[in-house]
Structures are given as C-alpha cells and as structure tokens.
Design an enzyme around this catalytic site. Sequence first.
Site, PDB file in Angstrom:
ATOM      1  N   LYS A   1       0.830  -1.217   0.000  1.00 37.30           N
ATOM      2  CA  LYS A   1       0.000   0.000   0.000  1.00 37.30           C
ATOM      3  C   LYS A   1       0.863   1.265   0.000  1.00 37.30           C
ATOM      4  O   LYS A   1       0.636   2.194  -0.776  1.00 37.30           O
ATOM      5  CB  LYS A   1      -0.934  -0.008   1.220  1.00 37.30           C
ATOM      6  CG  LYS A   1      -1.712   1.271   1.410  1.00 37.30           C
ATOM      7  CD  LYS A   1      -2.681   1.527   0.278  1.00 37.30           C
ATOM      8  CE  LYS A   1      -3.064   2.981   0.201  1.00 37.30           C
ATOM      9  NZ  LYS A   1      -4.034   3.260  -0.851  1.00 37.30           N
TER      10      LYS A   1
ATOM     11  N   ASN B   1       1.287   4.163  -3.309  1.00 40.00           N
ATOM     12  CA  ASN B   1       1.094   5.614  -3.258  1.00 40.00           C
ATOM     13  C   ASN B   1       2.406   6.368  -3.451  1.00 40.00           C
ATOM     14  O   ASN B   1       2.445   7.434  -4.068  1.00 40.00           O
ATOM     15  CB  ASN B   1       0.430   6.007  -1.941  1.00 40.00           C
ATOM     16  CG  ASN B   1      -1.079   5.812  -2.013  1.00 40.00           C
ATOM     17  OD1 ASN B   1      -1.602   5.421  -3.055  1.00 40.00           O
ATOM     18  ND2 ASN B   1      -1.773   6.069  -0.930  1.00 40.00           N
TER      19      ASN B   1
ATOM     20  N   CYS C   1      -3.467  11.100   1.595  1.00 35.28           N
ATOM     21  CA  CYS C   1      -2.665   9.885   1.375  1.00 35.28           C
ATOM     22  C   CYS C   1      -1.299  10.142   0.743  1.00 35.28           C
ATOM     23  O   CYS C   1      -0.274   9.854   1.332  1.00 35.28           O
ATOM     24  CB  CYS C   1      -3.470   8.918   0.524  1.00 35.28           C
ATOM     25  SG  CYS C   1      -4.971   8.390   1.379  1.00 35.28           S
TER      26      CYS C   1
HETATM   27  N1  LIG Z   1      -9.183   8.980   1.524  1.00 32.49           N
HETATM   28  C1  LIG Z   1      -8.752   8.048   0.709  1.00 32.49           C
HETATM   29  O1  LIG Z   1      -9.049   8.122  -0.461  1.00 32.49           O
HETATM   30  C2  LIG Z   1      -7.928   6.874   1.203  1.00 32.49           C
HETATM   31  C3  LIG Z   1      -7.604   5.906   0.296  1.00 32.49           C
HETATM   32  C4  LIG Z   1      -6.896   4.807   0.710  1.00 32.49           C
HETATM   33  C5  LIG Z   1      -6.472   4.718   2.031  1.00 32.49           C
HETATM   34  N2  LIG Z   1      -6.753   5.701   2.909  1.00 32.49           N
HETATM   35  C6  LIG Z   1      -6.303   5.549   4.297  1.00 32.49           C
HETATM   36  O2  LIG Z   1      -7.413   5.215   5.107  1.00 32.49           O
HETATM   37  C7  LIG Z   1      -7.293   5.821   6.397  1.00 32.49           C
HETATM   38  C8  LIG Z   1      -8.522   6.664   6.681  1.00 32.49           C
HETATM   39  O3  LIG Z   1      -8.566   7.712   5.748  1.00 32.49           O
HETATM   40  P1  LIG Z   1      -9.868   8.594   5.536  1.00 32.49           P
HETATM   41  O4  LIG Z   1      -9.600   9.395   4.323  1.00 32.49           O
HETATM   42  O5  LIG Z   1     -11.093   7.768   5.594  1.00 32.49           O
HETATM   43  O6  LIG Z   1      -9.796   9.513   6.859  1.00 32.49           O
HETATM   44  P2  LIG Z   1     -10.956  10.475   7.414  1.00 32.49           P
HETATM   45  O7  LIG Z   1     -10.263  11.503   8.219  1.00 32.49           O
HETATM   46  O8  LIG Z   1     -11.877  10.881   6.321  1.00 32.49           O
HETATM   47  O9  LIG Z   1     -11.795   9.521   8.356  1.00 32.49           O
HETATM   48  C9  LIG Z   1     -11.338   9.036   9.574  1.00 32.49           C
HETATM   49  C10 LIG Z   1     -12.516   9.020  10.521  1.00 32.49           C
HETATM   50  O10 LIG Z   1     -12.139   8.307  11.699  1.00 32.49           O
HETATM   51  C11 LIG Z   1     -12.650   9.015  12.820  1.00 32.49           C
HETATM   52  N3  LIG Z   1     -11.868   8.631  13.984  1.00 32.49           N
HETATM   53  C12 LIG Z   1     -10.622   9.025  14.331  1.00 32.49           C
HETATM   54  N4  LIG Z   1     -10.229   8.387  15.434  1.00 32.49           N
HETATM   55  C13 LIG Z   1     -11.241   7.589  15.795  1.00 32.49           C
HETATM   56  C14 LIG Z   1     -11.420   6.672  16.859  1.00 32.49           C
HETATM   57  N5  LIG Z   1     -10.466   6.469  17.748  1.00 32.49           N
HETATM   58  N6  LIG Z   1     -12.596   6.000  16.929  1.00 32.49           N
HETATM   59  C15 LIG Z   1     -13.563   6.199  16.018  1.00 32.49           C
HETATM   60  N7  LIG Z   1     -13.466   7.058  14.991  1.00 32.49           N
HETATM   61  C16 LIG Z   1     -12.299   7.732  14.883  1.00 32.49           C
HETATM   62  C17 LIG Z   1     -12.488  10.463  12.433  1.00 32.49           C
HETATM   63  O11 LIG Z   1     -13.265  11.301  13.246  1.00 32.49           O
HETATM   64  C18 LIG Z   1     -12.946  10.415  10.981  1.00 32.49           C
HETATM   65  O12 LIG Z   1     -14.350  10.521  10.866  1.00 32.49           O
HETATM   66  C19 LIG Z   1      -5.984   6.609   6.361  1.00 32.49           C
HETATM   67  O13 LIG Z   1      -4.955   5.822   6.895  1.00 32.49           O
HETATM   68  C20 LIG Z   1      -5.754   6.825   4.883  1.00 32.49           C
HETATM   69  O14 LIG Z   1      -4.390   6.986   4.588  1.00 32.49           O
HETATM   70  C21 LIG Z   1      -7.510   6.774   2.522  1.00 32.49           C
END
Ligand SMILES: NC(=O)c1ccc[n+]([C@@H]2O[C@H](COP(=O)([O-])OP(=O)(O)OC[C@H]3O[C@@H](n4cnc5c(N)ncnc54)[C@H](O)[C@@H]3O)[C@@H](O)[C@H]2O)c1
Length: 494
Positions: A244, A248, A302
């Site tokens: 992963k 990226n 990311c």
């Molecule tokens: N956005 C993308 O397109 C994408 C793609 C692939 C991978 N990722 C990876 O996925 C992960 C999440 O990314 P995202 O874009 O969804 O982030 P995001 O910030 O949109 O969502 C994360 C959510 O988790 C919540 N949160 C944080 N701590 C928490 C806890 N302890 N308990 C419950 N909820 C909690 C936050 O309030 C938020 O709503 C990251 O590691 C990112 O690198 C993201």
Amino acid sequence: MNTNASTKLQQLFETRGAIKTIGVIGMGYVGIPAAVLFADAPEFDQVYGFQRDSKSSGYKIGMLNAGVSPLKGEEPGLEDLIAKVTGIDGGENSGKPKFTCTSDFAKIAECDAVTLAIQTPFANPKDLIPNFTPLIEGIRNVGRYLTPGTLVVLESTITPGTTAGMAREILEEESGLVAGEDFGLAHAPERVMVGRLLKNIREHDRIVGGIDAVCTGRACELYGPVLTKGALIPMSATAAEVTKTAENTFRDLQIAAANQLALYCEAMGINFYDVRTGVDSLKGEGITRAILWPGAGVGGHCLTKDTYHLERGVQQLGPDALDWPDDIASLYVSSRQINDFMPSHMLHLTESALQQIGKTMTGAKIALLGWAFLNDSDDARNTPAEPFYQAAIAAGAEVRVHDPWVDPETAPDVPDGADITRDLEAVLRGADAVVIFAGHKEYRNFVPAEVKTLCGCSHPVIVDGRNVADPDEWISGGFVYRGIGRGDKNGHAV
Ligand SMILES: NC(=O)c1ccc[n+]([C@@H]2O[C@H](COP(=O)([O-])OP(=O)(O)OC[C@H]3O[C@@H](n4cnc5c(N)ncnc54)[C@H](O)[C@@H]3O)[C@@H](O)[C@H]2O)c1
C-alpha cells in the site's frame, strides 16, 4: 507459524461460523463506503459504523443515521446506498436498518469482524513520527471489547510493521487474548480514490495480509462478498503494508517526474504536453513510457504522507540491512519535495504575469479557484492551494477563494481570514489574477470574455495550474497567460 495456535484459532472461527456482524471504526472517506458496502452484501446481517463523538466529526453520526452522506463531493451511488442500508429510502431495510452509526464502542463485543479506517497523518513528516494517537485510541477500544474468535483488520495506511507490531501489542494488552490464537489480525489496505469510492472498493483487487495463513483466510471471507470484479490477493500483513505505501509512493514519484519535466519544459520554452504525447507514443512489447500530468501540487490525506510511512518502515524494520549510499537522498522523499514545491511555482508564475502588466503582489487582487485538492471533490486535506494562499497573503496580495464543493464549516485547516465562497462572480469581480488550483468542471468551460468583464481590467492574468484553460483563447481574449508546463506560451507579449 505456531501450528497449535493456528488450529485453536481456526476452531474458534468455525465455532463462531460465518461472519455476520461487522464493525467499521472511523466514518471517513474510507470507512463510510466500506461499511455500507458490507451492509449491502446479503452475506452479512448487521454493520455498525463506529465514529467517535468528537467536536470535528461527531456530526457524522446523526447524518449517517438519517441516511445522509457527510461526504459532499461527487460520489456516485453513495448517497443512495446509505439511504438503502439505513432503511431511510423506505425500502427493504425500512424500520430494520442493516447499518447504524454509533459512538457506543461496547457494541464491538457483538462483532465477528472489526475493521479500522482511521486517519494516519504525520504532524511533521521530517521527523518521520506519525500521529497515531487517533489510531491507537481506536485499536484500544477494539481491544477493550474484543471477544475470542473475532477478526480485526486494519484498513488504514500504516507504517510497515504496524499490524504485527504496535496493533498486535495493544490488542493483546487490552484484551488479554493472543493474536493468531484467540483472535485474527490482518491488514487489508484500502485502495480507493475520492470520487470513485464505491466503484474502487468493488472493482479493485483487494490485498489481504494476515499475521498468519488462518487470519488471511478469515479476512478473505470478509472481503470476498463485496468484490464484483476485483480479486483477492493474499500475502503477509507486512507485505500488504509495504504494497500500500509503495503504490502511493510510486504515484507521487510519477507525478513528481511529470512536474520536474514540466519545470524543465517551461525553462526551455517547450510545451510539456507535446513532449508527453511524443514520449508516450513509444509503445511496444515491454515498453512503458506513460507520463502522468503535472500540476499545481499534490494534496489529500494519502499521497502527502504515505512516502513517509514507507521510509519509516525501512528505518524500523531494516535499518542495518539497508544498502544505500550516504550521500544520496531518498528518491521518494525528493519526489515529495518536488511536489511540495509546485504551489511556490504557481506563486512565481503569478508574480511574473503580474509584473508583465506592471503590478506586484503587493495589493494585487487574486481570485483563487479551487480549494479542494481534487477535481469535483470536497476533499481539501493538505490542499496545495493553502501554501499558495499563505505565501500570496504574506506577499501583500488580497486573495479571495472560490470552491463549489468545499464547505468552509467542515473543511480542515482553513486559514484564518480565508473566506471560501461558492459565489464565483464575487470572487472574479475586480481580480487582477485568476489562479486555478483545481480542475473542477465549473472552471473547464469559462468564456474568457465573460471572465474579463468581471475582472474589469484590460489585461487580467490567468494562471492555469490544472491545464483546463486553452492558452490561445485566453491570450487572444486579452489575458496574460501562465500555465504549468506551458513554456511555449508563458512568455507571450501582452
Ligand atoms: N481517503 C482516501 O481516499 C484513502 C484511500 C486509501 C487509504 N486511505 C487511508 O485510510 C485511512 C482513513 O482515511 P480517511 O480518508 O477515511 O480519513 P478520514 O479523516 O476521512 O476519516 C477518519 C474518521 O475516523 C474518525 N476517527 C478518528 N479516530 C477515531 C477513533 N479512535 N474511533 C472512532 N473514529 C475515529 C475520524 O473522526 C474520521 O471521521 C488513512 O490511513 C488513509 O491513509 C484513505
């Protein structure tokens, strides 16, 4: 692999039976689509979306339970699917929702499988120390309510070694259970792109890496039902983490290669896009010359950080084994730096164009179009528009920001005083320079004469950071044009 432990875990999974109840921790760009797709699969009975009731994100709980998506960019199918699985659409789940959102983490005890999709940023990438505080809190909550025979999967992008290392330690400490013996543990990284969340989860191949073969097998049972085209690709947890972060890192590297070539083309008075077409034309067996697009910078959660997870992974897992010359910087970190330079380059283009009409940044009125980092999206995390904004303000310019998608109330890190508006005319009115940072569809069909009328001066500036404006149309319309990679056009006479 400890055979006795694996046999015990296998038996626990068999006693529990097929996965029916799923918890998804973190209701963001990744967790929401993942959760509603699980909920839509007939194989599963119940999905809980766990969201902490924080100041910045607690509002998502009520919205999701009301069948409304908190993600406001174009996300085909998502709004409908949320309405369907919550039963808000009056359909088959009406009155008995298959998906509910909650901050009651005790419900984790009801789950056969729990996935975590929590943000994993770096406060300061230079020190290579990620801010795992939210992730650790999430893992602790899972550990606290973990029951024997549960599968835990990290979907967040994490430093290689985290699943079998930090996550395992926390889960074992909190639960008193043993990973690979009493509960399953795996990493199945999310590979989605904002704007195509549902499609990507259904159609991309899914990397599934357990801490042992039994865990990998159980995690494949979890992901198989949501895949329509994608295949399951099993591997170890650490290999999945490297996969992963590497995918990226490579994308960021390829964008940096395009950006550097664009800067070179500008310096040599050449059109990058001609060069790109030429290079790309060399095709044949084993030959790939595809070049990505240059632009105003790379943003998002990311690509701006995953290189650092990979760098940290090798520092943690193989520092002594790494054969690398002391005097050469990491190719990947250099790429990050090139991409981080692009907003400064946008500023330099703006300054040179203003100079051509006898103006400086001091007192210049700049219409900054596009605060999101991605076309037609509301995702403004780490947007390259922000460093441009700050630098332009510091140079004495007056900057007004337009974005048709971004909600200034919920967008992260909006600088004090930056009034992001959806009123395009108000932003363009009286502008000396129009600077395009996102290729939103609203900016693709501008009529230069109409923009010029709003600007109200004889030679306004257009700086195109996303190659959405035809230079000739704007130049013949009286604009001073600058564009990334457009060395052939950047020096035209007024
Ligand atoms: N956005 C993308 O397109 C994408 C793609 C692939 C991978 N990722 C990876 O996925 C992960 C999440 O990314 P995202 O874009 O969804 O982030 P995001 O910030 O949109 O969502 C994360 C959510 O988790 C919540 N949160 C944080 N701590 C928490 C806890 N302890 N308990 C419950 N909820 C909690 C936050 O309030 C938020 O709503 C990251 O590691 C990112 O690198 C993201």
